[in-house]
Design a protein around this motif. Structure first.
Motif, PDB file in Angstrom:
ATOM      1  N   ARG A 122    -120.356  75.947  22.906  1.00 47.18           N
ATOM      2  CA  ARG A 122    -119.738  75.242  21.784  1.00 47.18           C
ATOM      3  C   ARG A 122    -120.520  75.464  20.496  1.00 47.18           C
ATOM      4  NH1 ARG A 122    -116.524  70.960  21.936  1.00 47.18           N
ATOM      5  NH2 ARG A 122    -116.361  71.510  19.732  1.00 47.18           N
ATOM      6  N   LEU A 129    -113.189  81.538  17.078  1.00 48.76           N
ATOM      7  CA  LEU A 129    -112.088  80.903  17.808  1.00 48.76           C
ATOM      8  C   LEU A 129    -111.390  81.917  18.700  1.00 48.76           C
ATOM      9  CD1 LEU A 129    -110.628  79.055  14.726  1.00 48.76           C
ATOM     10  CD2 LEU A 129    -111.557  77.890  16.725  1.00 48.76           C
ATOM     11  N   TYR A 141     -99.572  79.902  19.015  1.00 52.26           N
ATOM     12  CA  TYR A 141    -100.365  80.030  20.227  1.00 52.26           C
ATOM     13  C   TYR A 141    -101.473  79.009  20.277  1.00 52.26           C
ATOM     14  CZ  TYR A 141    -102.212  83.817  17.127  1.00 52.26           C
ATOM     15  OH  TYR A 141    -102.640  84.582  16.085  1.00 52.26           O
ATOM     16  N   THR A 142    -102.159  78.957  21.431  1.00 50.23           N
ATOM     17  CA  THR A 142    -103.103  77.877  21.726  1.00 50.23           C
ATOM     18  C   THR A 142    -104.524  78.348  21.474  1.00 50.23           C
ATOM     19  OG1 THR A 142    -101.598  77.058  23.419  1.00 50.23           O
ATOM     20  CG2 THR A 142    -103.863  76.223  23.470  1.00 50.23           C
ATOM     21  N   PHE A 143    -105.264  77.542  20.718  1.00 49.63           N
ATOM     22  CA  PHE A 143    -106.658  77.844  20.428  1.00 49.63           C
ATOM     23  C   PHE A 143    -107.594  77.067  21.334  1.00 49.63           C
ATOM     24  CE2 PHE A 143    -106.953  80.413  16.600  1.00 49.63           C
ATOM     25  CZ  PHE A 143    -105.694  80.302  16.056  1.00 49.63           C
ATOM     26  N   GLY A 144    -108.755  77.633  21.571  1.00 52.08           N
ATOM     27  CA  GLY A 144    -109.848  76.905  22.184  1.00 52.08           C
ATOM     28  C   GLY A 144    -110.576  76.077  21.136  1.00 52.08           C
ATOM     29  N   SER A 145    -111.627  75.386  21.563  1.00 47.29           N
ATOM     30  CA  SER A 145    -112.380  74.513  20.651  1.00 47.29           C
ATOM     31  C   SER A 145    -113.346  75.279  19.768  1.00 47.29           C
ATOM     32  CB  SER A 145    -113.152  73.461  21.446  1.00 47.29           C
ATOM     33  OG  SER A 145    -112.255  72.598  22.106  1.00 47.29           O
ATOM     34  N   TYR A 189    -100.531  74.013  11.827  1.00 48.39           N
ATOM     35  CA  TYR A 189    -101.603  73.615  12.725  1.00 48.39           C
ATOM     36  C   TYR A 189    -102.407  72.497  12.065  1.00 48.39           C
ATOM     37  CZ  TYR A 189    -101.164  77.606  15.915  1.00 48.39           C
ATOM     38  OH  TYR A 189    -100.725  78.503  16.869  1.00 48.39           O
ATOM     39  N   ARG A 206    -114.826  70.482  13.194  1.00 49.51           N
ATOM     40  CA  ARG A 206    -115.573  71.068  14.307  1.00 49.51           C
ATOM     41  C   ARG A 206    -114.732  71.261  15.572  1.00 49.51           C
ATOM     42  NH1 ARG A 206    -120.836  71.303  12.802  1.00 49.51           N
ATOM     43  NH2 ARG A 206    -121.457  69.921  11.110  1.00 49.51           N
ATOM     44  N   LYS A 207    -113.425  71.319  15.398  1.00 48.81           N
ATOM     45  CA  LYS A 207    -112.526  71.575  16.533  1.00 48.81           C
ATOM     46  C   LYS A 207    -111.673  72.803  16.236  1.00 48.81           C
ATOM     47  CE  LYS A 207    -113.326  67.711  18.879  1.00 48.81           C
ATOM     48  NZ  LYS A 207    -113.836  67.683  20.270  1.00 48.81           N
ATOM     49  N   GLY A 208    -110.999  73.323  17.288  1.00 48.31           N
ATOM     50  CA  GLY A 208    -110.066  74.418  17.085  1.00 48.31           C
ATOM     51  C   GLY A 208    -108.745  73.908  16.538  1.00 48.31           C
ATOM     52  N   PRO A 209    -107.951  74.764  15.895  1.00 50.34           N
ATOM     53  CA  PRO A 209    -106.634  74.356  15.388  1.00 50.34           C
ATOM     54  C   PRO A 209    -105.700  73.983  16.545  1.00 50.34           C
ATOM     55  CG  PRO A 209    -107.343  76.436  14.387  1.00 50.34           C
ATOM     56  CD  PRO A 209    -108.276  76.158  15.509  1.00 50.34           C
ATOM     57  N   LEU A 246    -101.621  73.290  17.451  1.00 54.29           N
ATOM     58  CA  LEU A 246    -100.272  73.524  16.954  1.00 54.29           C
ATOM     59  C   LEU A 246     -99.511  72.213  16.815  1.00 54.29           C
ATOM     60  CD1 LEU A 246     -98.043  75.604  16.226  1.00 54.29           C
ATOM     61  CD2 LEU A 246     -97.407  75.583  18.657  1.00 54.29           C
ATOM     62  N   LEU A 253    -100.925  85.966  14.102  1.00 57.32           N
ATOM     63  CA  LEU A 253    -100.689  84.964  13.075  1.00 57.32           C
ATOM     64  C   LEU A 253    -101.651  85.164  11.914  1.00 57.32           C
ATOM     65  CD1 LEU A 253    -100.108  81.632  15.015  1.00 57.32           C
ATOM     66  CD2 LEU A 253     -98.424  83.194  14.050  1.00 57.32           C
TER      67      LEU A 253
END
Lengths: 115, 112
Positions: A9, A91, A104-108, B36, B41-44, B46, B100
């Motif tokens: 992280r 990311l 689409y889906t992102f991680g943290s 988004y 400190r986090k990911g985006p 949707l 994207l």
């Protein structure tokens, strides 16, 4: 709910050292993306994989960055040597290709600080 | 010219107000757009996607596309402090299923 897993992280590294980030996409997602997000800016694509093949790495600084997805599942992004300007959030995202138009889906993410 | 652009903010509103966010895009042929939300400190994450023009509603969120002016908007009704985040617009551009491209994000602060 399925997630994109990233590790570590947080990472602090010294300039000129090597650093690596890992990503495990959502199961069954053939397309995997690595983005870099500098603080206060939007994410920018570094590399896109379709299965194990690189589809787009036009924005990847290839003199120091490398990415691989050997078995078409998880992926590693490496920087060697790290520079101060590489400090950013890295990311990973994945998509089922036909639904990429729906987002689409992102991680943290991995927050990298180069000192 | 970037494919999508947004005002960086910050946009500060009182709790309960309507938040109005905008993006401009460069090519009138773009059809797909996403919003988004990104907490610090986090990911985006949707929120919504839209296709072509018109409105799309999901709970307190409404996304709107105006093709004539190449403008996309996100409205948040009855805003809550938990809506405080950065909001990013994105598009795959001309190629279906393409990568994207993101705007720079607008930071929103909802004050209790």
């Amino acid at each position: 709910e399925a997630e994109v897993a990233q590790s570590p992280r947080y990472k602090i590294t010294e300039k000129s050292q090597a650093v690596a980030f890992w990503c495990d996409p959502i199961s069954g997602h053939a397309t995997l993306y690595w983005y870099r997000q500098i603080l206060g800016q939007g994410p920018e694509l570094l590399v896109q994989f379709q299965d194990e093949s690189v589809v787009d790495d036009s924005q990847l600084p290839k003199d120091r960055f490398s990415a691989e997805r050997l078995k078409g599942v998880d992926s590693t992004l490496k920087i060697q040597p790290a520079e101060l300007g590489d400090s950013a959030m890295y990311l990973c995202a994945s998509s089922n290709g036909q639904f990429a138009n729906y987002g689409y889906t992102f991680g943290s993410g991995t927050r990298l600080t180069v000192v | 010219q970037k494919e999508v652009e947004q005002d960086p903010g910050p946009l500060s509103v009182p709790e309960g107000a309507i938040v109005s966010l905008n993006c401009t895009y460069s090519n009138s042929a773009f059809q797909y757009f996403m919003w988004y939300r990104q907490y610090s400190r986090k990911g985006p994450e949707l929120l919504m996607y839209t296709y072509s023009s018109g409105n799309k509603e999901d709970g307190r969120f409404t996304a709107q596309v105006d093709k004539s002016s190449k403008y996309i908007s996100l409205f948040i009704r009855d805003s809550q402090p938990s809506d405080s985040a950065t909001y990013l617009c994105a598009t795959p551009g001309l190629i279906a299923g393409n990568k994207l491209t993101f705007g720079g994000g607008t930071r929103v602060l909802v004050k209790p």
